[in-house]
Design a protein around this motif. Structure first.
Motif, mmCIF file in Angstrom:
data_model
loop_
_atom_site.group_PDB
_atom_site.id
_atom_site.type_symbol
_atom_site.label_atom_id
_atom_site.label_comp_id
_atom_site.label_asym_id
_atom_site.label_seq_id
_atom_site.Cartn_x
_atom_site.Cartn_y
_atom_site.Cartn_z
ATOM 1 N N SER A 55 0.654 -1.193 -0.062
ATOM 2 C CA SER A 55 -0.109 0.103 -0.167
ATOM 3 C C SER A 55 0.832 1.308 -0.068
ATOM 4 C CB SER A 55 -0.824 -0.169 1.000
ATOM 5 O OG SER A 55 -1.257 0.957 1.705
ATOM 6 N N LEU A 56 1.958 1.344 0.823
ATOM 7 C CA LEU A 56 2.963 2.348 0.714
ATOM 8 C C LEU A 56 3.530 2.523 -0.659
ATOM 9 C CD1 LEU A 56 4.288 4.504 2.410
ATOM 10 C CD2 LEU A 56 6.220 3.100 2.692
ATOM 11 N N THR A 57 3.971 1.415 -1.188
ATOM 12 C CA THR A 57 4.714 1.518 -2.376
ATOM 13 C C THR A 57 3.813 2.078 -3.539
ATOM 14 O OG1 THR A 57 4.735 -0.849 -2.505
ATOM 15 C CG2 THR A 57 7.009 0.226 -2.092
ATOM 16 N N GLN A 58 2.559 1.817 -3.631
ATOM 17 C CA GLN A 58 1.668 2.062 -4.355
ATOM 18 C C GLN A 58 1.328 3.842 -4.320
ATOM 19 O OE1 GLN A 58 -2.095 -0.154 -4.190
ATOM 20 N NE2 GLN A 58 -1.118 -1.788 -5.138
ATOM 21 N N LYS A 59 1.434 4.232 -3.379
ATOM 22 C CA LYS A 59 1.134 5.561 -2.989
ATOM 23 C C LYS A 59 2.288 6.306 -3.645
ATOM 24 C CE LYS A 59 -1.820 5.563 1.026
ATOM 25 N NZ LYS A 59 -2.114 5.655 2.383
ATOM 26 N N ILE A 60 3.614 5.838 -2.980
ATOM 27 C CA ILE A 60 4.865 6.366 -3.709
ATOM 28 C C ILE A 60 5.148 6.502 -5.250
ATOM 29 C CG2 ILE A 60 7.420 6.251 -3.680
ATOM 30 C CD1 ILE A 60 7.263 5.493 -0.518
ATOM 31 N N GLU A 61 4.630 5.130 -5.725
ATOM 32 C CA GLU A 61 4.766 5.069 -7.208
ATOM 33 C C GLU A 61 4.103 5.968 -7.898
ATOM 34 O OE1 GLU A 61 6.912 2.787 -8.604
ATOM 35 O OE2 GLU A 61 7.588 2.295 -6.721
ATOM 36 N N SER A 62 2.628 6.432 -7.255
ATOM 37 C CA SER A 62 1.684 7.347 -7.996
ATOM 38 C C SER A 62 2.139 8.609 -7.898
ATOM 39 C CB SER A 62 0.450 6.921 -7.280
ATOM 40 O OG SER A 62 0.325 7.191 -6.015
ATOM 41 N N GLY A 63 3.013 8.967 -6.976
ATOM 42 C CA GLY A 63 3.583 10.327 -7.056
ATOM 43 C C GLY A 63 4.963 10.416 -7.801
ATOM 44 N N ASP A 64 5.941 11.201 -7.350
ATOM 45 C CA ASP A 64 7.025 11.169 -7.983
ATOM 46 C C ASP A 64 7.886 10.288 -7.508
ATOM 47 O OD1 ASP A 64 9.486 14.029 -8.217
ATOM 48 O OD2 ASP A 64 9.504 12.071 -8.977
ATOM 49 N N PRO A 65 8.270 9.348 -8.048
ATOM 50 C CA PRO A 65 9.232 8.176 -7.616
ATOM 51 C C PRO A 65 10.481 8.609 -7.269
ATOM 52 C CG PRO A 65 8.802 7.790 -9.863
ATOM 53 C CD PRO A 65 8.100 8.985 -9.764
ATOM 54 N N SER A 98 11.139 11.399 -5.552
ATOM 55 C CA SER A 98 11.037 12.183 -4.161
ATOM 56 C C SER A 98 9.755 11.714 -3.413
ATOM 57 C CB SER A 98 10.855 13.566 -4.618
ATOM 58 O OG SER A 98 9.788 14.323 -4.138
ATOM 59 N N PRO A 99 10.075 10.512 -2.821
ATOM 60 C CA PRO A 99 8.837 9.852 -2.091
ATOM 61 C C PRO A 99 8.498 10.380 -0.656
ATOM 62 C CG PRO A 99 10.897 8.605 -1.946
ATOM 63 C CD PRO A 99 11.209 9.701 -2.796
ATOM 64 N N ASP A 100 9.196 11.803 -0.581
ATOM 65 C CA ASP A 100 9.011 12.475 0.713
ATOM 66 C C ASP A 100 7.539 12.917 0.984
ATOM 67 O OD1 ASP A 100 11.509 12.251 1.489
ATOM 68 O OD2 ASP A 100 11.859 14.524 1.491
ATOM 69 N N PHE A 101 6.801 13.025 -0.079
ATOM 70 C CA PHE A 101 5.388 13.550 0.347
ATOM 71 C C PHE A 101 4.591 12.778 1.292
ATOM 72 C CE2 PHE A 101 3.054 10.798 -2.564
ATOM 73 C CZ PHE A 101 3.886 10.495 -3.516
ATOM 74 N N VAL A 102 4.731 11.173 1.298
ATOM 75 C CA VAL A 102 3.913 10.339 2.087
ATOM 76 C C VAL A 102 4.853 10.173 3.451
ATOM 77 C CG1 VAL A 102 2.490 9.106 0.738
ATOM 78 C CG2 VAL A 102 4.860 8.144 0.839
ATOM 79 N N LEU A 103 5.983 10.638 3.398
ATOM 80 C CA LEU A 103 7.023 10.312 4.589
ATOM 81 C C LEU A 103 6.744 11.395 5.635
ATOM 82 C CD1 LEU A 103 9.804 8.665 2.613
ATOM 83 C CD2 LEU A 103 7.759 7.618 3.660
ATOM 84 N N HIS A 104 6.241 12.556 5.246
ATOM 85 C CA HIS A 104 6.078 13.712 6.379
ATOM 86 C C HIS A 104 5.019 13.761 6.903
ATOM 87 C CE1 HIS A 104 9.727 16.019 3.733
ATOM 88 N NE2 HIS A 104 10.170 15.412 4.882
ATOM 89 N N ASN A 105 4.146 12.661 6.969
ATOM 90 C CA ASN A 105 2.870 12.684 7.695
ATOM 91 C C ASN A 105 3.224 12.889 9.118
ATOM 92 O OD1 ASN A 105 0.512 12.027 9.022
ATOM 93 N ND2 ASN A 105 0.206 10.069 7.881
ATOM 94 N N ALA A 106 2.718 13.700 10.024
ATOM 95 C CA ALA A 106 2.998 14.011 11.413
ATOM 96 C C ALA A 106 2.599 13.091 12.207
ATOM 97 C CB ALA A 106 2.125 15.256 11.902
ATOM 98 N N ALA A 107 1.654 11.951 11.893
ATOM 99 C CA ALA A 107 1.205 10.892 12.571
ATOM 100 C C ALA A 107 2.427 9.620 12.853
ATOM 101 C CB ALA A 107 -0.137 10.254 11.989
ATOM 102 N N LEU A 108 3.454 9.886 11.902
ATOM 103 C CA LEU A 108 4.498 8.989 12.011
ATOM 104 C C LEU A 108 5.576 9.158 13.025
ATOM 105 C CD1 LEU A 108 5.357 8.701 7.901
ATOM 106 C CD2 LEU A 108 3.735 7.552 9.186
ATOM 107 N N ARG A 109 5.372 10.377 13.558
ATOM 108 C CA ARG A 109 6.375 10.793 14.718
ATOM 109 C C ARG A 109 6.591 10.185 16.105
ATOM 110 N NH1 ARG A 109 9.821 10.408 11.012
ATOM 111 N NH2 ARG A 109 11.246 10.407 13.139
ATOM 112 N N GLY A 110 5.133 9.916 16.420
ATOM 113 C CA GLY A 110 4.928 9.376 17.744
ATOM 114 C C GLY A 110 5.840 8.134 18.143
ATOM 115 N N ASP A 111 6.001 7.935 19.641
ATOM 116 C CA ASP A 111 6.756 6.481 19.762
ATOM 117 C C ASP A 111 6.106 5.359 19.614
ATOM 118 O OD1 ASP A 111 9.234 7.494 20.305
ATOM 119 O OD2 ASP A 111 9.223 6.748 22.440
ATOM 120 N N ASP A 112 4.532 5.560 19.535
ATOM 121 C CA ASP A 112 3.826 4.190 18.946
ATOM 122 C C ASP A 112 4.197 3.807 17.792
ATOM 123 O OD1 ASP A 112 2.733 6.434 18.219
ATOM 124 O OD2 ASP A 112 0.677 5.863 18.613
ATOM 125 N N MET A 113 4.125 4.798 16.875
ATOM 126 C CA MET A 113 4.579 4.572 15.507
ATOM 127 C C MET A 113 6.013 3.712 15.311
ATOM 128 S SD MET A 113 2.573 4.226 13.005
ATOM 129 C CE MET A 113 1.088 5.231 13.304
#
Ligand code: DC
Length: 228
Positions: free
Chosen positions: A64-74, A76-91
């Motif tokens: 699911s992640l690679t599909q999201k990245i592939e459908s953008g600019d391959p 520069s996958p940064d756009f899905v990696l800057h989600n603030a929800a990724l930064r918590g210790d639970d993640m």
């Protein structure tokens, strides 16, 4: 590769992320935070109601992640990696569980190598930070740094980082999570966290961000200028 590649590995909150960003800015290199990749997979797994320790769920998360990245600019996958929800210790904990699975890791190799090979127009090199960049992803990297710091210092840094983002945490829990994560990252069979044989160790426990950067730039300059 015609441009330099810098591999920066080390445990959680060792300062490798900050250092990588500073190096990238200073040298005009593109930067990939590969930990964010594993966090993003964990996010996909949890969003789908899956279990990060279940191999099938982890692989679905990778797809699911690679599909999201592939459908953008391959490049520069940064756009899905800057989600603030990724930064918590639970993640972070869920990411470490996903990251201990060999098949899920294998499927993320191409993405990381492609970034190292092709950091994008206008950049003079690539810097990747993670756990296995110097050992598995880019064993041919021109410069390899292994960034460490005492666990108490790392836990303190992580507490401050979480607080600054308004995320609730207690120091005991942060330290405990960090110990468990260190152990899982180092003891796993698939690409465990360890320094590459030719990595230069940088201990950031007693150093400020600018001192760490200065030290790293000296090492980089020495390595890139070749043997004297
Ligand atoms: O660097 P970080 O704390 O954002 O990483 C989150 C988790 O992802 C970490 O506990 C281990 C895993 N990881 C990995 O196994 N390999 C990488 N190259 C980067 C991160």
């Amino acid at each position: 590769m015609t441009h330099p590649v810098i591999a920066i590995d080390g445990p959680a909150a060792s300062g490798k992320g900050t250092l990588s960003r500073l190096i990238a800015k200073k040298l005009n290199y593109a930067h990939m935070d590969t930990g964010a990749l594993y966090r993003a997979v964990a996010f996909e797994v949890l969003e789908a109601g899956g279990d990060p320790e279940n191999e099938e769920d982890a692989l679905k998360g990778v797809n699911s992640l690679t599909q999201k990245i592939e459908s953008g600019d391959p490049a520069s996958p940064d756009f899905v990696l800057h989600n603030a929800a990724l930064r918590g210790d639970d993640m972070a904990v869920a990411a470490s569980k996903v990251a201990s699975q060999g098949e899920a890791r294998k499927r993320l190799v191409t993405l990381q190598r492609r970034f190292a090979r092709n950091p994008g127009e206008g950049y003079e090199g690539a810097v990747l930070d993670g756990r296995d960049i110097g050992t598995v992803i880019c064993p041919e990297a021109d410069v390899k740094l292994y960034v460490i710091a005492d666990i108490e210092v790392r836990a303190e840094r992580r507490m401050k980082e979480l607080q600054s983002k308004g995320i609730q945490a207690t120091s005991g829990t942060v330290l405990e999570d960090m110990r468990a994560r260190d152990e899982r990252d180092k003891e796993r069979k698939a690409s465990p966290l360890k320094p590459a044989e030719d990595a230069v160790m940088v201990d950031t426990s007693q150093l400020s961000e600018s001192e760490v950067l200065e030290k790293a730039l000296e090492i980089i300059q020495e390595k890139l200028s070749g043997p004297t």
